[in-house]
Design a protein around this motif. Structure first.
Motif, short mmCIF file in Angstrom:
data_model
loop_
_atom_site.label_atom_id
_atom_site.label_comp_id
_atom_site.label_asym_id
_atom_site.label_seq_id
_atom_site.Cartn_x
_atom_site.Cartn_y
_atom_site.Cartn_z
N ASP A 199 -31.04 -40.25 11.53
CA ASP A 199 -31.41 -41.14 12.26
C ASP A 199 -30.57 -41.19 13.40
O ASP A 199 -30.09 -40.23 13.88
CB ASP A 199 -31.02 -42.61 11.39
N ALA A 200 -30.70 -42.32 14.46
CA ALA A 200 -30.48 -42.24 15.86
C ALA A 200 -28.82 -41.86 15.70
O ALA A 200 -28.25 -41.63 16.77
CB ALA A 200 -30.72 -43.35 16.52
N ASN A 201 -27.86 -42.38 14.75
CA ASN A 201 -26.46 -41.87 14.71
C ASN A 201 -26.18 -40.53 14.23
O ASN A 201 -25.08 -40.19 14.26
CB ASN A 201 -25.97 -43.12 13.99
N GLY A 202 -27.41 -39.92 13.97
CA GLY A 202 -27.02 -38.48 13.62
C GLY A 202 -26.87 -38.30 11.98
O GLY A 202 -26.40 -37.33 11.57
N ASN A 203 -27.05 -39.50 11.19
CA ASN A 203 -26.91 -39.38 9.84
C ASN A 203 -28.05 -39.34 9.08
O ASN A 203 -29.22 -39.67 9.46
CB ASN A 203 -26.29 -40.77 9.46
N GLU A 204 -28.01 -38.29 8.06
CA GLU A 204 -29.26 -37.96 7.33
C GLU A 204 -29.91 -39.19 6.76
O GLU A 204 -29.16 -40.09 6.19
CB GLU A 204 -28.79 -36.91 6.41
N PHE A 205 -31.07 -39.63 6.80
CA PHE A 205 -31.93 -40.58 6.09
C PHE A 205 -32.84 -39.96 5.14
O PHE A 205 -33.78 -39.31 5.54
CB PHE A 205 -32.49 -41.20 7.28
#
Length: 328
Positions: free
Chosen positions: A41-47
């Motif tokens: 996602d846009a925060n750099g967290n795997e989604f």
């Protein structure tokens, strides 16, 4: 003393790795992005998508209630059926904007798909992928700026079981047109053969299609129905993508179908163990002999069917495995 050639080799290696090291951070500023075969996602967290399909194109008056109900049962994503006007009433830019707002209000990631391409070459009146791109260009105003919350599924099941050899070039061209017209969203491309890719056309050409995207921000979607009626078939197909570090999602599947009995247990278990997204078909309103694919009866979230109970509450189901996108 370190040899001069060794220092040069290290410098060359770092230069080669630089795009890989900086690409996720740069992409994160815009929205969803793919890195090393995974979606972030846009925060750099795997989604990892966990959700269902909702047939907005046929039931537009149900969407405002369906989305909070789907969220209440634990989903983090909803795949929304839109229409280009080729076969069903066109979903307007204002309607698309409203759907996106409703998804955001309910903290759902919105996968928007153009459904009129279904079964092209075999289904009378089906739209081409090129026509699907025309549609996306026509609703661009509702999508640009929503890259943190919206993923674009270019065309649903864009080929039937005939002439599917054109899938690779048509898909590459569709991606190219969207990118050249300013779309930076993560794109999803469906397989041919009514989405089931029994010919392995998508599997065998996925790297070519992925590398043709100048942003390397494309996810592949397989629909698993009767072709995937054994655990070995499910795992072999999904593992081929994971092993190649290419992003894959199960964009549709059910616990039964007219073409056979899909192994939903294997689909959900493999998706969970391999960190692959899945989106079951579908919330409610199925007809034409496949009413058993309804997850709830009459769009009532308190009336779960056996399929609905399985996907939401069963082993590896949505309630126990879904994680809300960190952008919310």
């Amino acid at each position: 003393m370190v040899k001069r050639w060794a220092l040069a080799a290290v410098a060359a290696l770092l230069a080669a790795l630089a795009p890989l090291l900086t690409a996720p951070a740069a992409s994160a500023a815009n929205g969803f992005h793919v890195s090393n075969g995974r979606l972030y996602d846009a925060n750099g967290n795997e989604f990892v998508m966990r959700g269902v399909n909702h047939a907005h194109a046929w039931y537009p008056d149900r969407t405002a209630q369906a989305l909070p109900d789907i969220k209440a049962l634990g989903a983090n994503t909803v795949r929304v059926v839109l229409a280009t006007g080729a076969r069903w009433t066109r979903t307007s830019p204002s309607a698309v904007s409203t759907i996106v707002s409703q998804c955001r209000a309910n903290r759902l990631i919105c996968v928007l798909e153009a459904h009129d391409t279904t079964g092209y070459g075999e289904q009378a009146g089906a739209a081409t992928l090129g026509q699907a791109v025309d549609y996306w260009l026509g609703v661009k105003s509702a999508l640009v700026g929503q890259e943190r919350y919206v993923i674009i599924n270019i065309g649903n099941e864009p080929y039937g079981n005939g002439n599917y050899g054109g899938w690779t070039n048509d898909t590459r061209n569709a991606i190219s047109r969207l990118r050249s017209n300013g779309f930076t969203h993560t794109l999803v491309v469906d397989a041919p053969n009514w989405g089931q890719d029994w010919s392995n056309t998508m599997r065998d050409n996925a790297s070519t299609v992925f590398n043709a995207d100048p942003q390397r921000n494309t996810v592949f979607s397989i629909h698993m129905y009767g072709v995937y009626d054994t655990a070995s078939e499910v795992t072999a197909y999904l593992n081929a993508f994971v092993g190649s570090r290419l992003p894959i999602v199960v964009g549709e599947f059910g616990d039964n179908h007219s073409d056979g009995n899909p192994d939903e247990n294997a689909i959900m278990a493999t998706a969970q163990s391999q960190r692959i997204g899945y989106l079951g078909w579908s919330w409610s309103g199925n007809g034409g002999g496949v009413e058993y694919l309804d997850m709830v009866s009459g769009f009532n979230r308190n009336s779960l069917t056996s399929w609905g109970n399985r996907i939401f509450n069963g082993a590896n189901g949505i309630r126990s495995t879904s994680r809300q996108a960190s952008v919310y």
